[in-house]
Design a protein around this motif. Structure first.
Motif, PDB file in Angstrom:
ATOM      1  N   ASP A 172       0.806  -1.221   0.000  1.00  0.00           N
ATOM      2  CA  ASP A 172       0.000   0.000   0.000  1.00  0.00           C
ATOM      3  C   ASP A 172       0.839   1.272   0.000  1.00  0.00           C
ATOM      4  O   ASP A 172       0.287   2.378   0.059  1.00  0.00           O
ATOM      5  CB  ASP A 172      -0.914   0.034   1.235  1.00  0.00           C
ATOM      6  N   ASP A 173       2.151   1.166  -0.035  1.00  0.00           N
ATOM      7  CA  ASP A 173       3.002   2.330   0.204  1.00  0.00           C
ATOM      8  C   ASP A 173       2.673   3.512  -0.701  1.00  0.00           C
ATOM      9  O   ASP A 173       2.488   4.638  -0.239  1.00  0.00           O
ATOM     10  CB  ASP A 173       4.477   1.954   0.032  1.00  0.00           C
ATOM     11  N   CYS A 174       2.627   3.273  -2.022  1.00  0.00           N
ATOM     12  CA  CYS A 174       2.408   4.394  -2.941  1.00  0.00           C
ATOM     13  C   CYS A 174       0.997   4.958  -2.812  1.00  0.00           C
ATOM     14  O   CYS A 174       0.774   6.144  -3.073  1.00  0.00           O
ATOM     15  CB  CYS A 174       2.701   3.979  -4.386  1.00  0.00           C
ATOM     16  N   LEU A 175       0.051   4.138  -2.396  1.00  0.00           N
ATOM     17  CA  LEU A 175      -1.313   4.616  -2.178  1.00  0.00           C
ATOM     18  C   LEU A 175      -1.402   5.396  -0.866  1.00  0.00           C
ATOM     19  O   LEU A 175      -1.976   6.479  -0.796  1.00  0.00           O
ATOM     20  CB  LEU A 175      -2.288   3.437  -2.141  1.00  0.00           C
ATOM     21  N   ALA A 176      -0.820   4.815   0.178  1.00  0.00           N
ATOM     22  CA  ALA A 176      -0.980   5.376   1.521  1.00  0.00           C
ATOM     23  C   ALA A 176      -0.319   6.733   1.684  1.00  0.00           C
ATOM     24  O   ALA A 176      -0.746   7.545   2.503  1.00  0.00           O
ATOM     25  CB  ALA A 176      -0.425   4.398   2.552  1.00  0.00           C
ATOM     26  N   VAL A 177       0.738   6.995   0.920  1.00  0.00           N
ATOM     27  CA  VAL A 177       1.487   8.245   1.096  1.00  0.00           C
ATOM     28  C   VAL A 177       0.858   9.408   0.338  1.00  0.00           C
ATOM     29  O   VAL A 177       1.252  10.559   0.524  1.00  0.00           O
ATOM     30  CB  VAL A 177       2.952   8.031   0.648  1.00  0.00           C
ATOM     31  N   CYS A 178      -0.141   9.143  -0.487  1.00  0.00           N
ATOM     32  CA  CYS A 178      -0.766  10.190  -1.297  1.00  0.00           C
ATOM     33  C   CYS A 178      -1.422  11.258  -0.416  1.00  0.00           C
ATOM     34  O   CYS A 178      -2.262  10.942   0.432  1.00  0.00           O
ATOM     35  CB  CYS A 178      -1.808   9.578  -2.229  1.00  0.00           C
ATOM     36  N   PRO A 179      -1.076  12.538  -0.590  1.00  0.00           N
ATOM     37  CA  PRO A 179      -1.652  13.585   0.264  1.00  0.00           C
ATOM     38  C   PRO A 179      -3.155  13.764   0.090  1.00  0.00           C
ATOM     39  O   PRO A 179      -3.815  14.313   0.975  1.00  0.00           O
ATOM     40  CB  PRO A 179      -0.885  14.852  -0.155  1.00  0.00           C
ATOM     41  N   TRP A 180      -3.722  13.289  -1.025  1.00  0.00           N
ATOM     42  CA  TRP A 180      -5.157  13.421  -1.221  1.00  0.00           C
ATOM     43  C   TRP A 180      -5.949  12.498  -0.302  1.00  0.00           C
ATOM     44  O   TRP A 180      -7.167  12.651  -0.159  1.00  0.00           O
ATOM     45  CB  TRP A 180      -5.522  13.153  -2.685  1.00  0.00           C
ATOM     46  N   ASN A 181      -5.271  11.564   0.359  1.00  0.00           N
ATOM     47  CA  ASN A 181      -5.967  10.676   1.289  1.00  0.00           C
ATOM     48  C   ASN A 181      -6.522  11.432   2.496  1.00  0.00           C
ATOM     49  O   ASN A 181      -7.368  10.898   3.215  1.00  0.00           O
ATOM     50  CB  ASN A 181      -5.023   9.571   1.783  1.00  0.00           C
ATOM     51  N   LYS A 182      -6.064  12.652   2.728  1.00  0.00           N
ATOM     52  CA  LYS A 182      -6.575  13.399   3.881  1.00  0.00           C
ATOM     53  C   LYS A 182      -8.061  13.696   3.742  1.00  0.00           C
ATOM     54  O   LYS A 182      -8.734  14.004   4.720  1.00  0.00           O
ATOM     55  CB  LYS A 182      -5.786  14.686   4.069  1.00  0.00           C
TER      56      LYS A 182
END
Length: 375
Positions: free
Chosen positions: A243-253
């Motif tokens: 999940d690393d590349c997904l989890a680090v995305c700033p849009w997840n906020k």
């Protein structure tokens, strides 16, 4: 007096009532840029062992090849946002990390069931023909979702949404209706490259370009043989997906936690003990992962991944679990067990006398791999 809803508005309302979190409509076609990216991906062999990517290449490039009568595509998405940051799990080295999407039921079943509900309504009420697709069909679903306004393809090549971040399951309804398309979403990645920089195996040779052969998700799920030695240390305790590349995305906020009970992580699939998973035989593996997408990898591939994680744990406490598999019936498992055993301080002289598999013997001969190992 209000105007009557358009066909597109009626379809979107029906899809949202069925439980979809985002809906968009686009034409049954893929843009030239996306076709070129697919062509380059396959031509460079970046699909690895996923032969179906090359076999269905033409159908992926053009939805009309898949179904000539299709005029429009209704893209439906469901949010599976995890309850916590998956990157926090990587510190628990005695535990296995399973990708967020696989910690409960196989999403294909739920998404397809709801797509069919909407599609049946469309067929009956709107007098059209329909076909539904979820992931496994030869459909370039992420470019279609982007052109339908559901999100955009980020630099990690996955879909990103301003409302749901990188956590969306996709499904499509192809239809003979000629619907007014929604406006395509624009790229909002800007200069950010967090998803590229965090990748443990450098699987992105360039923004928007993935080399699946280097991707931990591919290596732990699709790759059938021994994991190349150069990637094993980088896998850490990731035993199914990454999940690393997904989890680090700033849009997840902006993403909410998944509302669907089927997407809420099962307790037994959230940071399970590696030593416990290593002891699974085929029957126990099937029972434990019943209804989960993990079941499709099979016991041997999964235990291979667990052994690599044990080898990365850096503790001799893992040696008994590893040693018990040096004589396993599967050569794939034995080879991974040898790598982990030697990495954790086991002696090369402990090789079982009956070992005669060439690849497993090569693992014994290679000796311990100390890359990235914490002592």
């Amino acid at each position: 007096m209000t105007d009557a809803p358009t066909l597109a508005e009626r379809i979107e309302a029906k899809a949202r009532a069925a439980g979809f979190d985002a809906v968009g409509i686009t034409r049954a076609e893929v843009g030239a840029r996306e076709q070129a990216r697919l062509d380059a991906f396959v031509a460079a062999g970046q699909h690895g062992e996923m032969a179906w990517m090359a076999d269905t290449h033409d159908r992926r490039r053009d939805p009309k090849t898949l179904w000539p009568e299709a005029r429009s595509v209704v893209v439906c998405a469901m949010n599976y946002g995890p309850e916590h940051d998956p990157l926090d799990d990587l510190r628990r080295t005695d535990r296995g990390v399973i990708a967020a999407y696989a910690r409960n039921r196989d999403y294909h079943d739920l998404v397809k069931k709801r797509l069919k509900r909407v599609a049946r309504w469309m067929h009956a009420e709107l007098d059209c023909e329909v076909k539904v697709f979820v992931d496994t069909a030869p459909v370039l679903e992420k470019p279609l979702a982007a052109s339908a306004g559901v999100g955009w393809q980020g630099k990690h090549s996955n879909l990103v949404s301003r409302e749901h971040g990188s956590w969306l399951f996709l499904g499509e309804i192809f239809t003979t209706l000629d619907l007014t398309p929604d406006a395509a979403e624009t790229d909002h990645c800007g200069s950010c490259r967090r998803c590229l920089d965090i990748c443990p195996t450098d699987a992105f040779p360039a923004p928007y370009t993935l080399d699946a052969r280097r991707c931990i998700s591919y290596l732990t799920i699709e790759h059938k043989g021994p994991v190349p030695r150069e990637f094993r240390a980088a896998m850490g305790n990731r035993i199914y997906g990454c999940d690393d590349c997904l989890a680090v995305c700033p849009w997840n906020k902006f993403a909410e936690t998944a509302r669907e009970a089927a997407f809420v992580a099962r307790e037994d699939l959230t940071l399970p003990l590696l030593s416990e998973l290593a002891g699974l035989d085929d029957a126990a593996f099937r029972a434990r992962f019943s209804g989960s997408p993990i079941k499709r990898t099979g016991r041997d591939r999964f235990v291979r991944n667990v052994l690599i994680a044990l080898g990365n744990s850096g503790t001799a406490d893992a040696l008994p679990s590893v040693a018990s598999l040096l004589d396993d019936d599967s050569a794939l498992v034995r080879g991974a067990a040898v790598w982990a055993y030697l990495r954790l301080g086991g002696a090369p002289g402990d090789r079982p006398a009956r070992e005669n598999d060439r690849e497993v013997l090569a693992e014994w001969a290679a000796g311990p791999d100390e890359r990235g190992l914490r002592r």
